[in-house]
Design a protein around this motif. Structure first.
Motif, PDB file in Angstrom:
ATOM      1  N   ASP A 146       0.833  -1.196   0.000  1.00 53.15           N
ATOM      2  CA  ASP A 146       0.000   0.000   0.000  1.00 53.15           C
ATOM      3  C   ASP A 146       0.874   1.255   0.000  1.00 53.15           C
ATOM      4  O   ASP A 146       1.971   1.271   0.549  1.00 53.15           O
ATOM      5  N   THR A 147       0.346   2.302  -0.603  1.00 55.96           N
ATOM      6  CA  THR A 147       1.062   3.579  -0.634  1.00 55.96           C
ATOM      7  C   THR A 147       1.048   4.197   0.757  1.00 55.96           C
ATOM      8  O   THR A 147      -0.013   4.348   1.370  1.00 55.96           O
ATOM      9  N   GLY A 148       2.217   4.503   1.264  1.00 54.96           N
ATOM     10  CA  GLY A 148       2.310   5.119   2.575  1.00 54.96           C
ATOM     11  C   GLY A 148       1.957   6.593   2.540  1.00 54.96           C
ATOM     12  O   GLY A 148       1.923   7.215   1.479  1.00 54.96           O
ATOM     13  N   PRO A 149       1.655   7.175   3.711  1.00 53.15           N
ATOM     14  CA  PRO A 149       1.317   8.615   3.750  1.00 53.15           C
ATOM     15  C   PRO A 149       2.541   9.457   3.382  1.00 53.15           C
ATOM     16  O   PRO A 149       3.676   9.080   3.619  1.00 53.15           O
ATOM     17  N   GLN A 150       2.294  10.624   2.815  1.00 51.94           N
ATOM     18  CA  GLN A 150       3.377  11.519   2.415  1.00 51.94           C
ATOM     19  C   GLN A 150       4.073  12.070   3.661  1.00 51.94           C
ATOM     20  O   GLN A 150       3.429  12.523   4.590  1.00 51.94           O
ATOM     21  N   GLY A 151       5.395  11.957   3.660  1.00 54.39           N
ATOM     22  CA  GLY A 151       6.160  12.476   4.783  1.00 54.39           C
ATOM     23  C   GLY A 151       6.271  13.992   4.760  1.00 54.39           C
ATOM     24  O   GLY A 151       5.895  14.647   3.788  1.00 54.39           O
TER      25      GLY A 151
END
Length: 384
Positions: free
Chosen positions: A154-159
């Motif tokens: 899954d795409t992780g949240p933007q840092g």
């Protein structure tokens, strides 16, 4: 004139004035009256400054306004004052707040190509850099077993936005195994590359020595061009025809000792001749005349000199026909006191074409060291 009334008439008379009578005697002065009460205090006027302009003569003009006067000043400009001393350096300002953290860049591999020399080219992208590699080809290895594809995560949240780093290439060295080492720097990373070198190929067989050829004929040498601005030679054989580049500088210098009475030197300037001669222990004289007696030469001359503490001496001869000797500078100081330049444009009376040169003259030690330098800018030019 008679005017009727209710009870009779009214008479209006017009009488001519009689002559003025003699002036009567001066009457005695009456007694001084009492001082009247003090008037109300008037409004305090305003005095404003209108315009301030520069001029040759100082002056002030008062202009009435609704509440007072406005003063316009004309001030003559004074001489420039001496330059002030350099001020001390100001104190260093406080460090500003740290900027927002830039986006973390992406480092991607672009192209990988084979070549003779290993190299890496960093190309800037919208989000970081893309690295193009040139790798020397090594021996082909055995084909590996194809691995199973893993599931996409899954795409992780933007840092958080990080500071934009600098990415530089450090060292590129040869080795057995390819590799990239990222070294942290104060502002980003530096990449050190290890690239495997392919095996050296076998040495080729040595070729046979060729036979020595016969000595060719010596070239014929002739002058291809000879003017005040150019000197070229032609080297010609049966197989080649080569013209050399310009072998002559455009500056020609004439040196002379003009420290003795009667001493003189002459400088050829196309259709004119420039003469320099002793005048006194302090000066020499410059004059110009046609090269051929009895001819007329059209010329444009501009002379400028600076002597002593910065005094300028200027002379202009525009579209001047020179038929006899014409003095250009009657006193050119000969103790290193004067810098002297002349721009001279000359029309050749035979061809009608123009040439232009710059003449610089410098004299020292009573004229015993006099140098006249002629720089030719062009020759044989038409303005049609």
């Amino acid at each position: 004139m008679a005017n009727e009334t209710d009870t009779g008439i009214s008479l209006d008379f017009v009488l001519p004035a009689g002559p003025a009578g003699p002036q009567g005697a001066k009457g005695e002065a009456g007694e001084k009256g009492d001082t009247g009460p003090q008037g109300a205090t008037g409004a305090t006027p305003t005095v404003t400054v209108g315009t301030v302009t520069a001029g040759d003569t100082a002056g002030v003009l008062a202009n009435e306004t609704d509440t007072g006067i406005s003063l316009d000043f004309v001030l003559p400009a004074g001489p420039a004052g001496p330059q002030g001393a350099k001020g001390e350096a100001g104190e260093k300002g406080d460090t500003g707040p740290q900027g927002a953290t830039g986006a973390t860049p992406t480092v991607t591999v672009g192209t990988v190509t084979a070549g003779d020399t290993a190299g890496v080219l960093a190309n800037e992208t919208d989000t970081g850099i893309s690295l193009d590699f040139v790798l020397p080809a090594g021996p082909a290895g055995p084909q590996g077993v194809k691995g199973e594809a893993g599931e996409k995560g899954d795409t992780g949240p933007q840092g958080a936005t990080g500071a934009t780093p600098t990415v530089t290439v450090g060292t590129v060295t040869a080795g057995d195994t390819a590799g990239v080492l990222a070294n942290e720097t104060d502002t980003g990373i530096s990449l050190d590359f290890v690239l495997p070198a392919g095996p050296a190929g076998p040495q080729g067989a040595k070729g046979e020595a060729g036979e020595k050829g016969d000595t060719g004929p010596a070239p014929a040498i002739e002058i291809a061009e000879d003017t005040v601005t150019s000197y070229k030679l032609r080297f010609k054989t049966s197989a080649q025809d080569i013209v050399s580049p310009n072998l002559r500088g455009t500056s020609i210098t004439y040196n002379a000792d003009l420290s003795k009475a009667g001493s003189t030197t002459e400088v050829p300037l196309d259709a004119l001749t420039l003469s320099a001669e002793y005048v006194s222990a302090d000066a020499i004289r410059l004059s110009i005349r046609p090269k051929e007696t009895g001819t007329s030469v059209l010329a444009d001359i501009r002379r400028v000199s600076i002597y002593d503490g910065g005094v300028f001496d200027i002379q202009t001869n525009d579209n001047t026909t020179i038929t006899t000797r014409m003095v250009l500078d009657d006193t050119l100081f000969s103790h290193s006191r004067e810098m002297h330049w002349m721009n001279i444009r000359i029309q050749n009376p035979s061809t009608g074409l123009w040439s232009m040169c710059v003449v610089r003259t410098f004299c020292s030690l009573n004229g015993s060291r006099t140098s006249i330098c002629v720089d030719w800018l062009y020759t044989g030019v038409s303005f049609k």
